[in-house]
Design a protein around this motif. Sequence first.
Motif, short mmCIF file in Angstrom:
data_model
loop_
_atom_site.label_atom_id
_atom_site.label_comp_id
_atom_site.label_asym_id
_atom_site.label_seq_id
_atom_site.Cartn_x
_atom_site.Cartn_y
_atom_site.Cartn_z
N UNK A 1 0.90 -0.84 -0.08
CA UNK A 1 -0.31 -0.40 -0.25
C UNK A 1 0.80 1.20 0.28
N UNK A 2 2.03 1.16 -0.41
CA UNK A 2 3.09 2.07 -0.43
C UNK A 2 3.44 2.68 -1.64
N UNK A 3 3.68 4.25 -1.76
CA UNK A 3 3.99 3.24 -3.55
C UNK A 3 5.49 3.65 -3.24
N UNK B 1 11.06 8.17 -2.68
CA UNK B 1 10.82 7.18 -2.51
C UNK B 1 10.99 5.85 -1.03
N UNK B 2 9.39 5.43 -1.68
CA UNK B 2 9.53 3.92 -0.80
C UNK B 2 9.76 4.95 0.44
N UNK B 3 8.45 5.79 1.00
CA UNK B 3 8.29 7.22 2.36
C UNK B 3 8.67 7.62 2.52
N UNK B 4 10.53 8.35 1.88
CA UNK B 4 11.59 8.16 2.30
C UNK B 4 11.76 10.03 1.30
N UNK B 5 11.48 10.91 1.85
CA UNK B 5 11.79 12.17 1.20
C UNK B 5 13.60 11.87 0.71
N UNK B 6 13.86 12.31 -0.23
CA UNK B 6 15.20 12.03 -1.64
C UNK B 6 14.80 13.25 -2.27
#
Length: 303
Positions: free
Chosen positions: A21-23, A83-88
């Motif tokens: 459920x996570x982009x 990306x995977x819920x983490x700001x990059x």
Amino acid sequence: MTTNGTGTHGAIIEDTMPEEDRPLVELRNAGKSYGNIRALHGVSLTVQSGKVTCVLGDNGAGKSTLIKIISGLHQHTEGEFLVDGTPVRFTTPREALDKGIATVYQDLATVPLMPVWRNFFLGSEMTKGPWPVRRLDIEKMKKTADEELRNMGIVLDDLDQPIGTLSGGQRQSVAIARAVYFGARVLILDEPTAALGVKQSGVVLKYIAAARDRGLGVIFITHNPHHAYMVGDHFSVLRLGTMELSADRSEVSLEELTNHMAGGAELAALKHELAQVRGVDVEELPEAEDLQAPVAASSEGTS
């Protein structure tokens, strides 16, 4: 356990997948300015595992800028990129590739006179033997390339033939299979069918669907709404650097998508003026209100 393919060090793609459920990739009101020129503004986009996200737009709509942000060529100047819920904030394409984001450009980055197997491993060749007399492991590269191509449904009689002798659709398919093998979780395809005929476009669309079925998140950049609608799960239309439409397949028809892509909203606004021009048939042009419903519905889901 069923594997979805391996990366450079034999990592299984599905083991690195985030929760369902996570982009895999998400842009939140992202934008890019070059000095006083705002090329992209307020763009929100999500890429899910096992889904094809189609990004459509005419020349100058902002598609290339969007690709460059996600692939690490350029940095966004506004909004968020996750990306995977983490700001990059990527500074090089290598950083994006390390996160599993691979881009297949129109020129495919292949050497036409080199064999298919050599192009498959171009820049990441397998070697054997001790240093300093290491040499190319040609047999292993040929075997691996053949296996990976067959896993994608691509069967070539001779991997020693120059890749330039393949059709445009076959070369695109080899590039897709190469990206999958080297650990891509998000595959960005830059106008893969732009210079192809109907039959070869069908070949490419088939392998886009195959990549989706293997669990990859695919970003399909195109200006052809018919190609997009054949394989797309979500559609985003860019116009002059902003998101004009963002809708799931169930929320928009091919006709509505085509109208947005062709500037139907502008034509509807000019319907009265066009009606006064002799020889112009305006009866089939959409009304402005007919084009608003999909946009309103989609904006609620991306806010």
